[in-house]
Design an enzyme around this catalytic site. Structure first.
Site, PDB file in Angstrom:
ATOM      1  N   ASP A   1       5.987   7.328  -6.514  1.00 17.33           N
ATOM      2  CA  ASP A   1       6.242   6.075  -6.334  1.00 17.33           C
ATOM      3  C   ASP A   1       4.957   5.220  -6.515  1.00 17.33           C
ATOM      4  O   ASP A   1       3.992   5.322  -5.679  1.00 17.33           O
ATOM      5  CB  ASP A   1       6.710   5.797  -4.816  1.00 17.33           C
ATOM      6  CG  ASP A   1       7.445   4.365  -4.553  1.00 17.33           C
ATOM      7  OD1 ASP A   1       6.944   3.559  -5.189  1.00 17.33           O
ATOM      8  OD2 ASP A   1       8.258   4.255  -3.630  1.00 17.33           O
TER       9      ASP A   1
ATOM     10  N   ARG B   1      -0.638   2.129   8.909  1.00 17.15           N
ATOM     11  CA  ARG B   1      -1.101   2.889   7.865  1.00 17.15           C
ATOM     12  C   ARG B   1      -2.092   3.782   8.206  1.00 17.15           C
ATOM     13  O   ARG B   1      -1.543   4.899   8.572  1.00 17.15           O
ATOM     14  CB  ARG B   1      -1.806   1.793   6.926  1.00 17.15           C
ATOM     15  CG  ARG B   1      -2.021   2.081   5.569  1.00 17.15           C
ATOM     16  CD  ARG B   1      -2.852   0.923   4.668  1.00 17.15           C
ATOM     17  NE  ARG B   1      -3.221   1.171   3.475  1.00 17.15           N
ATOM     18  CZ  ARG B   1      -4.055   1.682   2.956  1.00 17.15           C
ATOM     19  NH1 ARG B   1      -5.126   2.047   4.058  1.00 17.15           N
ATOM     20  NH2 ARG B   1      -4.505   1.958   1.848  1.00 17.15           N
TER      21      ARG B   1
ATOM     22  N   ARG C   1      15.500  -9.542   1.708  1.00 17.55           N
ATOM     23  CA  ARG C   1      15.732  -8.051   0.787  1.00 17.55           C
ATOM     24  C   ARG C   1      14.539  -8.310  -0.367  1.00 17.55           C
ATOM     25  O   ARG C   1      14.455  -9.282  -1.070  1.00 17.55           O
ATOM     26  CB  ARG C   1      16.985  -8.296   0.027  1.00 17.55           C
ATOM     27  CG  ARG C   1      17.063  -6.976  -0.977  1.00 17.55           C
ATOM     28  CD  ARG C   1      17.034  -5.680  -0.539  1.00 17.55           C
ATOM     29  NE  ARG C   1      17.107  -4.696  -1.622  1.00 17.55           N
ATOM     30  CZ  ARG C   1      16.879  -3.463  -1.459  1.00 17.55           C
ATOM     31  NH1 ARG C   1      16.618  -3.006  -0.132  1.00 17.55           N
ATOM     32  NH2 ARG C   1      16.849  -2.613  -2.633  1.00 17.55           N
TER      33      ARG C   1
ATOM     34  N   THR D   1      14.338  13.410  -8.592  1.00 14.81           N
ATOM     35  CA  THR D   1      13.833  12.214  -8.992  1.00 14.81           C
ATOM     36  C   THR D   1      12.138  12.279  -8.806  1.00 14.81           C
ATOM     37  O   THR D   1      11.495  11.627  -9.258  1.00 14.81           O
ATOM     38  CB  THR D   1      14.318  10.953  -8.170  1.00 14.81           C
ATOM     39  OG1 THR D   1      13.812   9.840  -8.854  1.00 14.81           O
ATOM     40  CG2 THR D   1      14.475  11.068  -6.753  1.00 14.81           C
TER      41      THR D   1
ATOM     42  N   GLU E   1      10.152  -1.299 -12.239  1.00 15.67           N
ATOM     43  CA  GLU E   1      11.348  -0.372 -12.940  1.00 15.67           C
ATOM     44  C   GLU E   1      10.921   1.014 -12.762  1.00 15.67           C
ATOM     45  O   GLU E   1       9.709   1.324 -12.897  1.00 15.67           O
ATOM     46  CB  GLU E   1      11.419  -0.611 -14.345  1.00 15.67           C
ATOM     47  CG  GLU E   1      12.219  -0.120 -15.197  1.00 15.67           C
ATOM     48  CD  GLU E   1      13.698  -0.536 -15.007  1.00 15.67           C
ATOM     49  OE1 GLU E   1      14.682   0.015 -14.663  1.00 15.67           O
ATOM     50  OE2 GLU E   1      13.704  -1.867 -15.232  1.00 15.67           O
TER      51      GLU E   1
ATOM     52  N   CYS F   1      15.387  -3.062 -11.811  1.00 13.51           N
ATOM     53  CA  CYS F   1      16.129  -1.880 -12.053  1.00 13.51           C
ATOM     54  C   CYS F   1      17.270  -2.471 -13.094  1.00 13.51           C
ATOM     55  O   CYS F   1      18.179  -2.707 -12.859  1.00 13.51           O
ATOM     56  CB  CYS F   1      16.687  -1.152 -10.969  1.00 13.51           C
ATOM     57  SG  CYS F   1      17.629   0.347 -11.698  1.00 13.51           S
TER      58      CYS F   1
ATOM     59  N   ARG G   1       4.744   1.747  -6.808  1.00 16.00           N
ATOM     60  CA  ARG G   1       5.049   0.309  -6.379  1.00 16.00           C
ATOM     61  C   ARG G   1       4.012   0.001  -5.376  1.00 16.00           C
ATOM     62  O   ARG G   1       3.532   0.364  -4.446  1.00 16.00           O
ATOM     63  CB  ARG G   1       6.373   0.123  -5.883  1.00 16.00           C
ATOM     64  CG  ARG G   1       7.566   0.215  -6.569  1.00 16.00           C
ATOM     65  CD  ARG G   1       8.991   0.126  -6.085  1.00 16.00           C
ATOM     66  NE  ARG G   1       9.153   1.350  -5.174  1.00 16.00           N
ATOM     67  CZ  ARG G   1      10.067   1.370  -4.653  1.00 16.00           C
ATOM     68  NH1 ARG G   1      11.132   0.481  -4.641  1.00 16.00           N
ATOM     69  NH2 ARG G   1      10.686   2.612  -3.651  1.00 16.00           N
TER      70      ARG G   1
ATOM     71  N   ASP H   1     -13.518   2.176   9.225  1.00 16.56           N
ATOM     72  CA  ASP H   1     -14.260   2.636   8.075  1.00 16.56           C
ATOM     73  C   ASP H   1     -15.978   1.873   8.504  1.00 16.56           C
ATOM     74  O   ASP H   1     -15.801   0.648   8.527  1.00 16.56           O
ATOM     75  CB  ASP H   1     -14.075   2.182   6.636  1.00 16.56           C
ATOM     76  CG  ASP H   1     -13.039   3.431   6.223  1.00 16.56           C
ATOM     77  OD1 ASP H   1     -12.223   4.133   7.210  1.00 16.56           O
ATOM     78  OD2 ASP H   1     -12.985   3.626   5.033  1.00 16.56           O
TER      79      ASP H   1
END
Length: 420
Positions: free
Chosen positions: A331, A28, A253, A319, A297, A258, A333, A33
């Site tokens: 994005d 990441r 998965r 997109t 979605e 969608c 999500r 910190d």
């Protein structure tokens, strides 16, 4: 080998008014910190932070507190790569001079943590940067912002923190070896966000299994597990085949909802074929999980916003730019709820069916091990080839496909459906 402190040690330090050092995942930010409780901020603590960090001092607050104090986002579209939710900057309206000194910033920070503070007590802009923490903490987003809120809350204090990134004398970011030396020199506790995630998983449960049923499909017979999350209004379903056993090396998965692609058979994306291919692969192996994550979605922007983005794509936008033109993230999500569901099902390490490296990083931040990536085959169609190119070229998806002639903008092209 690095020796990290325990979460219990970190909480004790926080209560005592001392800072701790928190490091996130190597995949990441890979940064440490300095974090302490906002309500216990002193000029000495702020001065120490300024001396050894970048000096861009932030104050994580809960979503409710940001709303109550009228702290809107710094920009209407959050384009930060890690989704850090910066709000407008503030100073205390009274009791400060210029606002930049250690004493002034400590006063402003304490004010942010005080439940008696109202919006009128803060001047905007200022020299302290409040951050809006994701509800659900590190179990929803494994970031330093959420870690600060979780640590102060678990320590029994107001859920409000102070943080800044530790840097070396030459201005480069401190990595784990540097952080170890720094903590040893200053007698500070060093912890990881992964350990904080694990601690909360041991002591709290954020997802609830509501129902389990047999689910025969054209791909084979699965068990359907229906989940609800404390911090997510959506309902999620996991299709499980076979005995997951010790939870190791499970074929998984994580599929984002969608409606247009999965249900209506839209040719504008490859979601439906990916879902079918994943179910086929799990069925062939006889052991695995296909987790269907609701609320994703349009990469998290919602169905109607996705249709608006399609309108823009029909005029030539791709997109990514279509989302940004609407003032929405490319994005939006997060995989926290999905990771908790997988963990609740017993998954510990997985082979992840995905072409998206960001999904791997998103899941690993929650204490799950991704042992490998399993490619999902792609068969382009004139209606989605531009979308696939954008995912490959601008979003880092690992896609290989044969080029086809692109459909004219805004016009349907009759063709056979997309294959898996």
């Amino acid at each position: 080998m690095t020796t990290f402190g325990t979460i219990e040690q970190a909480m004790a330090e926080i209560v005592a008014g001392r800072p701790v050092v928190v490091v996130d995942d190597a995949n990441r930010e890979n940064e440490g910190d300095l974090i302490f409780a906002a309500e216990l901020a002193t000029p000495e603590l702020v001065a120490f932070m300024v001396r050894y960090t970048s000096g861009y001092i932030c104050a994580p607050l809960t979503e409710d507190e940001c709303d109550r104090l009228d702290l809107p986002p710094m920009h209407h579209t959050n384009q930060d790569r890690r989704g850090t939710a910066y709000t407008v900057t503030v100073d205390a309206r009274e009791g400060v001079s210029t606002g930049i000194s250690a004493a002034d910033r400590a006063h402003t920070i304490r004010l942010l943590a005080d439940p008696r503070t109202g919006p009128a007590d803060l001047a905007r802009p200022g020299h302290v940067v409040p951050l809006r923490a994701r509800q659900g903490g590190v179990l929803r987003r494994p970031g330093h912002t959420e870690a600060a809120i979780d640590l102060t809350r678990l320590a029994g204090l107001r859920p409000a923190g102070v943080l800044c990134e530790l840097v070396n004398d030459d201005g480069t970011m401190m990595r784990v070896p540097d952080l170890e030396r720094f903590c040893a020199e200053h007698s500070l506790v060093l912890i990881t966000i992964a350990d904080l995630v694990a601690y909360r998983r041991r002591t709290e449960k954020q997802v609830e299994l509501v129902a389990e049923a047999r689910m025969p499909t054209r791909h084979g017979v699965f068990r359907a597990f229906g989940y609800r999350s404390d911090y997510d209004s959506a309902e999620h379903v996991a299709l499980v085949m076979g005995d997951l056993g010790d939870g190791r090396d499970v074929l998984v998965r994580v599929h984002s909802e969608c409606l247009t692609g999965d249900v209506l058979g839209s040719l504008r994306c490859d979601c439906g074929p990916q879902l079918n291919a994943a179910l086929d692969q799990v069925a062939r192996e006889g052991r695995g999980v296909v987790l269907y994550v609701r609320g994703h979605e349009g990469r998290g922007i919602g169905l109607l916003h996705k249709l608006q983005a399609y309108q823009l794509q029909d005029t030539g936008r791709d997109t990514v730019d279509a989302n940004l033109d609407l003032g929405l993230p490319a994005d939006a999500r997060d995989y926290g709820t999905g990771a908790q569901i997988l963990y609740d099902l017993g998954v510990r390490s997985m082979r992840l069916l995905t072409n998206n490296p960001a999904k791997r990083a998103g899941l690993e931040g929650y204490g799950l091990t991704v042992a490998g990536r399993v490619e999902l085959p792609v068969r382009p169609h004139p209606e989605n080839v531009r979308y696939l190119r954008t995912k490959r070229d601008r979003m880092g998806h690992l896609l290989e496909f044969d080029e086809v002639i692109e459909a004219p903008m805004g016009r349907a092209v009759v063709g056979d459906g997309i294959g898996a």
